[in-house]
Motif scaffolding. Structure first.
Motif, PDB file in Angstrom:
ATOM      1  N   ALA A  49       0.946  -1.520   0.165  1.00 41.77           N
ATOM      2  CA  ALA A  49      -0.071  -0.423   0.007  1.00 41.77           C
ATOM      3  C   ALA A  49       0.868   0.668   0.353  1.00 41.77           C
ATOM      4  O   ALA A  49       0.963   2.489  -0.675  1.00 41.77           O
ATOM      5  CB  ALA A  49      -0.921  -0.214   1.155  1.00 41.77           C
ATOM      6  N   ALA A  50       1.733   0.950   0.980  1.00 38.57           N
ATOM      7  CA  ALA A  50       2.587   2.657   0.973  1.00 38.57           C
ATOM      8  C   ALA A  50       3.104   2.864  -0.352  1.00 38.57           C
ATOM      9  O   ALA A  50       3.420   3.870  -0.993  1.00 38.57           O
ATOM     10  CB  ALA A  50       4.137   2.296   1.791  1.00 38.57           C
ATOM     11  N   THR A  53       0.597   4.278  -2.629  1.00 46.15           N
ATOM     12  CA  THR A  53       0.366   5.634  -2.995  1.00 46.15           C
ATOM     13  C   THR A  53       1.352   5.933  -3.013  1.00 46.15           C
ATOM     14  O   THR A  53       0.867   7.141  -3.816  1.00 46.15           O
ATOM     15  CB  THR A  53       0.140   5.513  -1.312  1.00 46.15           C
ATOM     16  N   GLN A  54       2.256   6.280  -3.224  1.00 46.01           N
ATOM     17  CA  GLN A  54       3.852   7.164  -3.634  1.00 46.01           C
ATOM     18  C   GLN A  54       3.674   6.839  -4.897  1.00 46.01           C
ATOM     19  O   GLN A  54       3.747   8.613  -5.581  1.00 46.01           O
ATOM     20  CB  GLN A  54       5.417   6.242  -3.463  1.00 46.01           C
ATOM     21  N   GLU A  56       1.376   6.599  -6.936  1.00 44.74           N
ATOM     22  CA  GLU A  56      -0.109   6.871  -6.976  1.00 44.74           C
ATOM     23  C   GLU A  56       0.174   8.373  -7.183  1.00 44.74           C
ATOM     24  O   GLU A  56      -0.994   9.848  -7.574  1.00 44.74           O
ATOM     25  CB  GLU A  56      -1.056   6.536  -6.359  1.00 44.74           C
ATOM     26  N   ASN A  57       0.479   9.550  -6.044  1.00 50.67           N
ATOM     27  CA  ASN A  57       1.014  10.406  -5.364  1.00 50.67           C
ATOM     28  C   ASN A  57       1.862  11.160  -6.513  1.00 50.67           C
ATOM     29  O   ASN A  57       1.334  12.362  -7.089  1.00 50.67           O
ATOM     30  CB  ASN A  57       1.562  10.480  -4.220  1.00 50.67           C
ATOM     31  N   GLU A  60      -0.239  12.104 -10.015  1.00 47.89           N
ATOM     32  CA  GLU A  60      -1.402  12.930  -9.257  1.00 47.89           C
ATOM     33  C   GLU A  60      -0.595  14.293  -9.753  1.00 47.89           C
ATOM     34  O   GLU A  60      -0.995  15.087 -10.371  1.00 47.89           O
ATOM     35  CB  GLU A  60      -1.815  13.436  -8.146  1.00 47.89           C
TER      36      GLU A  60
END
Length: 108
Positions: A49-50, A53-54, A56-57, A60
């Motif tokens: 997950a970490a 998320t990184q 994905e960011n 973004e």
């Protein structure tokens, strides 16, 4: 800034042409696995997950930099393994190897 937008537009067009000829895989949120709480099936590596998320960011942030509609999806394509993801890393002045290695962990 206009130069950057023109360059991004050219890159997007070239990537679209290359990806269409290679059977471009569209990021489809409906194909998400229940085991990983949101990571698409195309990411067949280890779920972390970490890391997800990184990555994905980064996509973004890349979208926020260019404000082009397809940037986020192209960045995420091929489970963050596309050349466009690398272009986003360069544009954001990120350490490419570190994040490419992360993408390989979740995308194998």
């Amino acid at each position: 800034m206009d130069n950057e937008r023109e360059m991004l537009s050219i890159i997007l067009l070239l990537l679209a042409l290359v990806n269409i000829s290679n059977g471009f895989l569209v990021w489809d949120n409906s194909a998400q696995s229940k085991r990983n709480s949101g990571m698409p099936e195309v990411c067949r590596g280890r779920y972390d997950a970490a890391i997800f998320t990184q990555l994905e960011n980064i996509c973004e942030d890349c979208y926020n930099l260019y404000k082009e509609p397809d940037v986020h999806q192209l960045c995420r394509s091929e489970c963050f393994g596309s050349s466009f993801f690398k272009q986003c890393l360069e544009a954001l002045l990120m350490v490419e190897d570190e994040y490419v290695n992360m993408a390989e962990i979740i995308g194998k």
